[in-house]
Every structure is written in C-alpha cells, then in structure tokens.
Write a protein that holds these residues in place. Structure first.
Motif, PDB file in Angstrom:
ATOM      1  N   LEU A 143     -35.056  28.975 -46.207  1.00  0.00           N
ATOM      2  CA  LEU A 143     -35.018  28.031 -45.095  1.00  0.00           C
ATOM      3  C   LEU A 143     -33.687  28.160 -44.358  1.00  0.00           C
ATOM      4  O   LEU A 143     -32.644  28.372 -44.973  1.00  0.00           O
ATOM      5  N   GLN A 144     -33.739  28.026 -43.040  1.00  0.00           N
ATOM      6  CA  GLN A 144     -32.545  28.159 -42.225  1.00  0.00           C
ATOM      7  C   GLN A 144     -32.635  27.207 -41.047  1.00  0.00           C
ATOM      8  O   GLN A 144     -33.678  27.129 -40.383  1.00  0.00           O
ATOM      9  N   ILE A 145     -31.555  26.458 -40.800  1.00  0.00           N
ATOM     10  CA  ILE A 145     -31.488  25.664 -39.574  1.00  0.00           C
ATOM     11  C   ILE A 145     -31.206  26.624 -38.424  1.00  0.00           C
ATOM     12  O   ILE A 145     -30.150  27.240 -38.355  1.00  0.00           O
ATOM     13  N   ILE A 146     -32.162  26.750 -37.519  1.00  0.00           N
ATOM     14  CA  ILE A 146     -32.026  27.674 -36.397  1.00  0.00           C
ATOM     15  C   ILE A 146     -31.334  26.994 -35.224  1.00  0.00           C
ATOM     16  O   ILE A 146     -30.455  27.562 -34.578  1.00  0.00           O
ATOM     17  N   GLU A 147     -31.747  25.778 -34.932  1.00  0.00           N
ATOM     18  CA  GLU A 147     -31.215  25.076 -33.760  1.00  0.00           C
ATOM     19  C   GLU A 147     -31.134  23.592 -34.057  1.00  0.00           C
ATOM     20  O   GLU A 147     -32.111  22.985 -34.491  1.00  0.00           O
ATOM     21  N   ALA A 148     -29.931  23.016 -33.854  1.00  0.00           N
ATOM     22  CA  ALA A 148     -29.712  21.619 -34.203  1.00  0.00           C
ATOM     23  C   ALA A 148     -29.114  20.801 -33.073  1.00  0.00           C
ATOM     24  O   ALA A 148     -28.651  19.687 -33.308  1.00  0.00           O
ATOM     25  N   VAL A 149     -29.130  21.318 -31.847  1.00  0.00           N
ATOM     26  CA  VAL A 149     -28.431  20.620 -30.766  1.00  0.00           C
ATOM     27  C   VAL A 149     -29.265  20.403 -29.506  1.00  0.00           C
ATOM     28  O   VAL A 149     -28.861  19.649 -28.627  1.00  0.00           O
ATOM     29  N   TRP A 195     -18.216  40.070 -20.226  1.00  0.00           N
ATOM     30  CA  TRP A 195     -17.510  38.810 -20.446  1.00  0.00           C
ATOM     31  C   TRP A 195     -18.539  37.740 -20.796  1.00  0.00           C
ATOM     32  O   TRP A 195     -19.747  37.895 -20.580  1.00  0.00           O
ATOM     33  N   GLY A 196     -18.058  36.654 -21.345  1.00  0.00           N
ATOM     34  CA  GLY A 196     -18.934  35.520 -21.652  1.00  0.00           C
ATOM     35  C   GLY A 196     -18.101  34.262 -21.779  1.00  0.00           C
ATOM     36  O   GLY A 196     -16.877  34.292 -21.625  1.00  0.00           O
ATOM     37  N   TRP A 197     -18.764  33.147 -22.069  1.00  0.00           N
ATOM     38  CA  TRP A 197     -18.041  31.884 -22.181  1.00  0.00           C
ATOM     39  C   TRP A 197     -18.644  31.027 -23.288  1.00  0.00           C
ATOM     40  O   TRP A 197     -19.826  31.131 -23.616  1.00  0.00           O
ATOM     41  N   THR A 198     -17.793  30.180 -23.843  1.00  0.00           N
ATOM     42  CA  THR A 198     -18.189  29.148 -24.791  1.00  0.00           C
ATOM     43  C   THR A 198     -17.514  27.861 -24.358  1.00  0.00           C
ATOM     44  O   THR A 198     -16.344  27.882 -23.961  1.00  0.00           O
ATOM     45  N   ALA A 199     -18.236  26.757 -24.432  1.00  0.00           N
ATOM     46  CA  ALA A 199     -17.677  25.488 -23.957  1.00  0.00           C
ATOM     47  C   ALA A 199     -18.056  24.345 -24.885  1.00  0.00           C
ATOM     48  O   ALA A 199     -19.051  24.404 -25.603  1.00  0.00           O
ATOM     49  N   THR A 200     -17.239  23.314 -24.856  1.00  0.00           N
ATOM     50  CA  THR A 200     -17.660  22.013 -25.363  1.00  0.00           C
ATOM     51  C   THR A 200     -17.948  21.147 -24.146  1.00  0.00           C
ATOM     52  O   THR A 200     -17.126  21.035 -23.237  1.00  0.00           O
ATOM     53  N   ILE A 201     -19.141  20.576 -24.143  1.00  0.00           N
ATOM     54  CA  ILE A 201     -19.631  19.812 -22.996  1.00  0.00           C
ATOM     55  C   ILE A 201     -19.764  18.354 -23.414  1.00  0.00           C
ATOM     56  O   ILE A 201     -20.459  18.060 -24.399  1.00  0.00           O
ATOM     57  N   PRO A 202     -19.103  17.429 -22.743  1.00  0.00           N
ATOM     58  CA  PRO A 202     -19.172  16.022 -23.141  1.00  0.00           C
ATOM     59  C   PRO A 202     -20.622  15.545 -23.281  1.00  0.00           C
ATOM     60  O   PRO A 202     -21.464  15.800 -22.418  1.00  0.00           O
ATOM     61  N   GLY A 203     -20.890  14.898 -24.420  1.00  0.00           N
ATOM     62  CA  GLY A 203     -22.218  14.365 -24.678  1.00  0.00           C
ATOM     63  C   GLY A 203     -23.199  15.360 -25.238  1.00  0.00           C
ATOM     64  O   GLY A 203     -24.373  15.021 -25.466  1.00  0.00           O
ATOM     65  N   PHE A 204     -22.759  16.605 -25.490  1.00  0.00           N
ATOM     66  CA  PHE A 204     -23.672  17.653 -25.938  1.00  0.00           C
ATOM     67  C   PHE A 204     -23.087  18.327 -27.169  1.00  0.00           C
ATOM     68  O   PHE A 204     -21.885  18.550 -27.259  1.00  0.00           O
ATOM     69  N   GLY A 205     -23.928  18.646 -28.139  1.00  0.00           N
ATOM     70  CA  GLY A 205     -23.473  19.304 -29.346  1.00  0.00           C
ATOM     71  C   GLY A 205     -23.562  18.390 -30.553  1.00  0.00           C
ATOM     72  O   GLY A 205     -23.667  17.172 -30.447  1.00  0.00           O
ATOM     73  N   LEU A 206     -23.496  19.001 -31.739  1.00  0.00           N
ATOM     74  CA  LEU A 206     -23.698  18.255 -32.980  1.00  0.00           C
ATOM     75  C   LEU A 206     -22.601  17.220 -33.218  1.00  0.00           C
ATOM     76  O   LEU A 206     -22.852  16.150 -33.773  1.00  0.00           O
ATOM     77  N   LEU A 207     -21.384  17.508 -32.804  1.00  0.00           N
ATOM     78  CA  LEU A 207     -20.248  16.599 -33.003  1.00  0.00           C
ATOM     79  C   LEU A 207     -19.727  16.083 -31.667  1.00  0.00           C
ATOM     80  O   LEU A 207     -18.519  15.956 -31.451  1.00  0.00           O
ATOM     81  N   ALA A 208     -20.642  15.760 -30.774  1.00  0.00           N
ATOM     82  CA  ALA A 208     -20.248  15.327 -29.432  1.00  0.00           C
ATOM     83  C   ALA A 208     -19.337  14.112 -29.469  1.00  0.00           C
ATOM     84  O   ALA A 208     -18.436  13.971 -28.632  1.00  0.00           O
ATOM     85  N   ASP A 209     -19.533  13.231 -30.454  1.00  0.00           N
ATOM     86  CA  ASP A 209     -18.704  12.035 -30.537  1.00  0.00           C
ATOM     87  C   ASP A 209     -17.259  12.355 -30.913  1.00  0.00           C
ATOM     88  O   ASP A 209     -16.336  11.608 -30.580  1.00  0.00           O
TER      89      ASP A 209
END
Length: 321
Positions: free
Chosen positions: A298-304, A98-112
């Motif tokens: 070129l590749q964006i690996i991590e943007a958050v 099992w695993g999980w994915t979340a949106t966390i307030p204030g975190f992530g590229l589109l947090a707003d």
C-alpha cells in the motif's frame, strides 16, 4: 527518455492552445484518433504559465485556483464507449530546463504550519539527470504527468484539481516512461486530456507542488473491451521504474482507491486489487485477499488534492509464475 517521432506521430499533436481547467464531456475534441495511434502533447506547467523562471514569491498571490492545473485535449478515441477501458502507454516525456516548487497559502498537508507563500526555481540538468536545490542537494529526475484523465459520466463540469475515478490529478510518480495506465471510460470517445508535468516528486506531494515544469509527452492509446474490473485508474510499472528483486523483474501491477478519507481510499485500493486477481489470475476472493496481504504494498499516492485522497496497492507480477 526520448522517442523518435515519425511524421505520422507529428500529425497527431495537441498544442497549448487546447488547454482547459475543467473535466467536461461538453468540451469539443481537439483531435480524433483510432485505437492504437500515438499522440504528442505540449503541456504548460500547473500555474498555467503564470510562474516563469524569473518569478519570485510575490507571484503566488496572483494564482487563480480556477485557472490552475490546466490539462490539454481532449482526444476522442474512436470506438471507446462507457464500460470500456482506455489503455495509455507513456512512451516519452521531455521536461523544460527549469521548474518550480511552491508553498501556497491554504494548500498542502501542513497548510496551517506554512501560511506564507514561498517559491523555489529549479535548474534542471537533463544531461546529468538531476535538478539542483540549495546546499548542493541534487534530486534525480523522474518525469511524469500529474494529470491523465477522461471526461466524467455526467454533464457536470469538474475541477481538474481533485482526482476522480476517471483519473485526472492522480499525481502518481510511478506513471513515468514505460508505465501503462488503464482508465475506465465514462463518455463516448473517452475524451482524454493530460497535463501537470513534473520533473520529480515524492509520493503524496505533501506541500501540494512537485518540481512543476512544462512537459512534452508522447502517449499511445488503445481501447480495451471486457475489462470490467477496472472501475478506477490502474497501472503497470516497468521493472526499471523500481529496484527489481527476483520477484519484481516483471514489474508491478497497481490498483488505486480514490476516497474522501485515507481509510476509504485504502479499502477501495485493496478491493480493486482483489478484483483484478480474481478476474485475471484465477483466484477466489478469499485467496486474492490473503495474497494481497502477503505480497501487496500500500502506498499513499496523493494526500493534498482535496477532497479526494488516492492510495495504491501494487503487486509484483513476478509472483504469478
């Protein structure tokens, strides 16, 4: 993929009691090994166990960023000195079911745009090689460790969330079974730790979480001398990790750039690719620069994982005759 673990491998084991949420050269080694040895790691998910299979979105408000993203170790590698390179081969990765994915307030590229917490619990079917989302959406499993890194050069304690030149939270989906990671040693013994297991993730990890899952990892370590061109993480991708064309049948070699902006990180990734080709392929800087433009991706690996971005430049190894 699984590796048959010998009794010798089992003796080199890092368990969950050896977790920490800071990069620091002051943390006592959990294990000391020689170059060439194999270590197994039993890692917990990036919530540090606060999210479980029966959790709902209310748990998100209880997450503590200072306690999140634990890594496990550190492993002291004999003869590793600042200026050396630690070569890490990913031999096996086994996720939970099992695993999980979340949106966390204030975190992530589109947090707003996504201010409310949300949580999705995935069923992971390792036999079918996929994880299940709603509406019969299936995501192929591509497990990797989001964090693989070394202690910093100074005695400063650093969060495990932003990546550094010594690795850490790169969140690079290409670092799966068969890949080889090269990390610049900053402290005596290297002091390697890892964690943040993912069952699958897109490049960039835009919402700030992947399919987060506890992961058992098997890694082989080697101290490499005289590889001065490695000043930030670099890695080799096996041909099986990407669809192989005639020039990529030997896989890819990738350099990274880590910076406070995508522009800065991109420049450093290209500069590091040039330096690698100059050091190992007998090219001048100008020749390497031209080849990077013609053959490099070129590749964006991590943007958050603020404040640092990670960009890679990969070169197909098959072009080098």
């Amino acid at each position: 993929m699984k590796l048959e673990i010998t009794s010798e491998c089992r003796s080199n084991h890092i368990g969950r009691k050896n977790g920490h949420a800071r990069w620091s050269r002051s943390i006592s080694p959990a294990l000391t090994i020689a170059s060439g040895e194999i270590v197994t790691f039993d890692t917990i998910d990036s919530s540090n166990g606060r999210i479980c299979r029966t959790s709902d979105a209310t748990v998100i408000s209880s997450l503590d960023i200072d306690d999140a993203n634990p890594v496990f170790g550190p492993v002291y590698v004999k003869d590793a000195q600042p200026g050396d390179t630690l070569k890490v081969e990913v031999l096996a990765l086994e996720t939970a079911d099992w695993g999980w994915t979340a949106t966390i307030p204030g975190f992530g590229l589109l947090a707003d745009e996504f201010p409310e917490p949300s949580l999705y619990i995935w069923d992971i079917d390792k036999a079918q090689g996929c994880a299940f989302f709603k509406n019969n959406i299936r995501i192929p499993l591509r497990p990797f460790l989001g964090c693989m890194g070394l202690a910093p050069a100074t005695y400063e304690e650093l969060s495990t969330v932003p990546p550094t030149i010594a690795g850490g939270n790169l969140d690079c989906r290409d670092l799966t079974v068969g890949s080889i990671v090269y990390l610049p040693v900053q402290a005596t013994g290297a002091l390697f730790s890892c964690g943040d297991g993912h069952a699958a993730q897109g490049h960039g990890e835009v919402c700030g979480t992947a399919i987060e899952t506890p992961t058992k990892a098997t890694l082989r370590f080697e101290v490499c001398k005289h590889m001065a061109w490695i000043t930030s993480p670099q890695y080799e991708i096996p041909a099986s990790a990407r669809s192989a064309s005639s020039v990529s049948q030997l896989g890819q070699y990738a350099t990274t750039g880590i910076g406070l902006s995508l522009y800065e990180a991109t420049r450093v990734a290209v500069q590091n690719a040039i330096q690698w080709m100059v050091a190992t392929k007998g090219l001048s800087r100008t020749e390497a620069y031209m080849l990077a433009s013609v053959a490099g991706d070129l590749q964006i690996i991590e943007a958050v994982n603020m404040p640092n971005f990670v960009v890679s430049m990969s070169i197909p190894l098959g072009i080098f005759g």
